[in-house]
Write a protein that holds these residues in place. Sequence first.
Motif, PDB file in Angstrom:
ATOM      1  N   VAL A 135      50.242  35.025  35.136  1.00 18.23           N
ATOM      2  CA  VAL A 135      51.057  34.909  36.348  1.00 18.23           C
ATOM      3  C   VAL A 135      51.169  33.435  36.717  1.00 18.23           C
ATOM      4  N   THR A 136      52.136  33.123  37.570  1.00 14.90           N
ATOM      5  CA  THR A 136      52.274  31.742  38.019  1.00 14.90           C
ATOM      6  C   THR A 136      51.170  31.398  39.005  1.00 14.90           C
ATOM      7  N   ARG A 137      50.838  30.112  39.034  1.00 21.67           N
ATOM      8  CA  ARG A 137      49.834  29.643  39.979  1.00 21.67           C
ATOM      9  C   ARG A 137      50.280  29.879  41.413  1.00 21.67           C
ATOM     10  N   SER A 138      51.589  29.728  41.674  1.00 24.07           N
ATOM     11  CA  SER A 138      52.128  29.948  43.009  1.00 24.07           C
ATOM     12  C   SER A 138      51.924  31.393  43.445  1.00 24.07           C
ATOM     13  N   PHE A 139      52.210  32.335  42.554  1.00 23.27           N
ATOM     14  CA  PHE A 139      52.028  33.755  42.851  1.00 23.27           C
ATOM     15  C   PHE A 139      50.550  34.056  43.115  1.00 23.27           C
ATOM     16  N   ALA A 140      49.677  33.481  42.303  1.00 24.94           N
ATOM     17  CA  ALA A 140      48.239  33.723  42.471  1.00 24.94           C
ATOM     18  C   ALA A 140      47.730  33.166  43.796  1.00 24.94           C
ATOM     19  N   ASP A 141      48.197  31.973  44.174  1.00 23.15           N
ATOM     20  CA  ASP A 141      47.741  31.372  45.430  1.00 23.15           C
ATOM     21  C   ASP A 141      48.229  32.158  46.635  1.00 23.15           C
ATOM     22  N   LEU A 142      49.506  32.579  46.602  1.00 28.56           N
ATOM     23  CA  LEU A 142      50.079  33.275  47.747  1.00 28.56           C
ATOM     24  C   LEU A 142      49.391  34.608  47.995  1.00 28.56           C
ATOM     25  N   HIS A 143      49.051  35.298  46.907  1.00 26.76           N
ATOM     26  CA  HIS A 143      48.481  36.642  47.039  1.00 26.76           C
ATOM     27  C   HIS A 143      46.983  36.694  46.752  1.00 26.76           C
ATOM     28  N   ARG A 144      46.353  35.512  46.661  1.00 21.98           N
ATOM     29  CA  ARG A 144      44.894  35.394  46.508  1.00 21.98           C
ATOM     30  C   ARG A 144      44.388  36.128  45.255  1.00 21.98           C
ATOM     31  N   LEU A 145      45.071  35.870  44.168  1.00 25.15           N
ATOM     32  CA  LEU A 145      44.665  36.431  42.877  1.00 25.15           C
ATOM     33  C   LEU A 145      43.766  35.445  42.147  1.00 25.15           C
ATOM     34  N   SER A 146      42.813  35.959  41.414  1.00 29.63           N
ATOM     35  CA  SER A 146      41.931  35.132  40.604  1.00 29.63           C
ATOM     36  C   SER A 146      41.934  35.664  39.180  1.00 29.63           C
ATOM     37  N   LEU A 147      41.556  34.797  38.251  1.00 34.68           N
ATOM     38  CA  LEU A 147      41.415  35.245  36.871  1.00 34.68           C
ATOM     39  C   LEU A 147      40.417  36.394  36.819  1.00 34.68           C
ATOM     40  N   GLY A 148      40.750  37.419  36.076  1.00 36.47           N
ATOM     41  CA  GLY A 148      39.896  38.592  35.962  1.00 36.47           C
ATOM     42  C   GLY A 148      40.299  39.734  36.870  1.00 36.47           C
ATOM     43  N   ASN A 149      41.138  39.440  37.894  1.00 36.05           N
ATOM     44  CA  ASN A 149      41.623  40.523  38.759  1.00 36.05           C
ATOM     45  C   ASN A 149      42.544  41.458  37.964  1.00 36.05           C
ATOM     46  N   THR A 150      42.650  42.676  38.447  1.00 29.77           N
ATOM     47  CA  THR A 150      43.462  43.677  37.761  1.00 29.77           C
ATOM     48  C   THR A 150      44.724  43.985  38.546  1.00 29.77           C
TER      49      THR A 150
END
Length: 774
Positions: A135-150
């Motif tokens: 995923v994009t870093r922007s998407f991960a930051d906005l939705h508080r996603l981290s590596l390893g999340n499902t």
Amino acid sequence: MTAVLVKAIQDLRRRRLQASIVFVTALLAGATGIMALTLISQTRDPYDAAFAAQRGAHLQVVFDGHLDRATVAATPSLIGASAVGGPYASTDVQVQFESHKYPVTAIGRDDPGGRVQQLRVTAGHWPEGPGEIAVTRSFADLHRLSLGNTLKVVSAPGEPSFRVVADVADVDEGGADVSGQNAWVLTSAIAPLSGAKPPSTLMDYRFASDPTNARLQADVSTLRGSLPPGSVVSSTNYLAVRTLFHITTDIASGLLLAFSAVALLATVAIVASLVTGIVISAYREIGIMKAVGFTPLQVELVFVLQIVIPVAAGSLVALPLGTLASQPLMAASWQALQLAYQPSFSPALDAVALAGSLLVVAFAAFLPAFRAGRLRAATVIAAAGAPRGRSGRWLRRLGGSLRLPRPVVLGIGDAFARPTRALLTLATIFLGVTTVTLALGVPRSFATIITASSTGRSADVVVHRSPALSDAAASRIIGSDQRTGRVVGELDQGVAVPGIGDPVTARVFRGDPAAMGFLLVGGRWLSGPGEAIAPRALMQDAHLKLGDRFTVTAAGRPVRLVLVGESLDATNGGHTLFLDLSTVSPVEPEAAPDTYLITLRPGSDAGDYVRRVCAAQPDLLDVRTASVDSISVTQTIEQVLLVLAALMIVIAVAGIFNTLLLGARERVRDTATLKAVGMSPRQVMVMVASSAAPLALFAGALAVPAGIGLDHLFMYILGTTAGGNDIPPAVYEVFSFWELAVIPVAGLAVAVAAALIPGRWAARTRVVAALHAE
């Protein structure tokens, strides 16, 4: 010249308070100006740097999945592309993380490299197995996603899950808060995600030189004309992405530049008022200077240097301060692309700004100083003091007729005793209150545009359904809750409009969009099939006007339309059509809304409603309150304006303080006489504070409509240049009546607060010493 410099420095030491006022105002005006110039003159554009490094795509086109891939692979020759990426299989999916669901475009790609659109992995590794996703870093930051999340794909059969294994920097898409996002899986994983519908095909094109927007539009038209109808589903070009990427910085730099000009004007007013007051209070001193040999020019230079020295000091401090303050905004641009931040500044431009501000302020100081140089020594020495100001009898008579306390009557009579100084102070207060009004109005107007363009101003809740859930089932769930008021369904799809190369997004409504608070600029709302509404940008580019009939292509079939209204819609650069579902149903019988805009009944709790509806189908319904709080542009505008308003209040307070202090010092004898006949120190403070009241009220009454007018101008420029829209009156109706009344009253309160120190100084005047000096 040495005598002039020595005299100026000695006077500065005696007038440290006034020098501090000039220093602070010059510092604030200079710092904001340097911030704006630094942002505007970045020596290296982060987007251009990333675009070149990652060989970004000048044009991205999504083709219908039914089109043969060999035909798609042959399209570069049709438009003369020098390098291509793809074809990549892609499909729109809805992913769920924890209790929230998000739409993304899943792209099948086995390698992040290539000749075009090289994806940079900033964390983790590229997907290596069928259950992995990037995923994009922007998407991960906005939705508080981290590596390893499902992430669970709730729109696909079987709801497969994917583990996030990479954060990616993609130069060919905007931020997650303002544009749709891509996610990448292995090519073999796309077919199961698309279900029965064949996946679309994505192509990335790059040209030998950077093409213009007209060239890119022509290329899309060429592709559409060379392929079967409906083959081109959507397209994006790098110019639109770059504009979207820079919008926050461009708006912030524009606001800063405008404020620095306003702050400089306020500084000029304060400086002119200060020098005028110094000249008035130093009449006898001027006569002595001329009597001992100072020429008129030297007298003028003494007063000008008293201003130029603190202004120069403030501007020198402002240079590094403004440069440093601009770096976080610049750093955010680099970080948004996951690039190493490269500080940027322009010493030459800073030097020009410093020299320009010094010249402007020196000229403002020279005008009243010129008067001092022309005074005759014998006359001013004999007079022993400056001419008295006007009495302000008409104001005192007015105050007396209103039965105001005597200290208040005396104070308001002094407000316009020195007309020139009063006008300069009025200008300072006027600029301050205008800025505050603008700071309150612009974020609200901007939020109104964003809200009215996305969900409508009246929507309380937005529901997105998964394709796995039918429209009828979703409608039953929504309608079963007694708190549901009005529901308007929406389906977005691409249509081809003659004269416009890129496919246009048609917002197809079931129900009345006016009921949701979408805004109409002109014409009327939809009343049946075959009618359309469009923003100004689409009307201009397609050469349409209200009442025109035209034909669009939807689902590969022609649809006849008549343009009945002009809408406000800031999405897609103003290239949007509003249609009724009855218009699309003949060519797409299966078309049904996938988004539901809901207004709740009065007294309903939106949070509880969201939880209840979502619980009915937690995997297939995404239910949220309607809000634009997560959009970074809105947040940045609001924060920048609030900071600028606070700085402008400081400058206005400094101007009021300067005026009252000069007035108090000029009226030392009068104050001593009043105290001698029984006026108490508290009454003296009230008298001094009252002299600021008429100025604050009058300036505030003028500033509020001026601030509203500037709000209109700013939103008009923003709407027409960036959003492709005319702006309807509803965008400006952001103030309630009580707020319009409170703003001048708040200005009065600030002015009275600024009078406390000069009032206290006047209240402590020693009667015997003051009268004995006379």
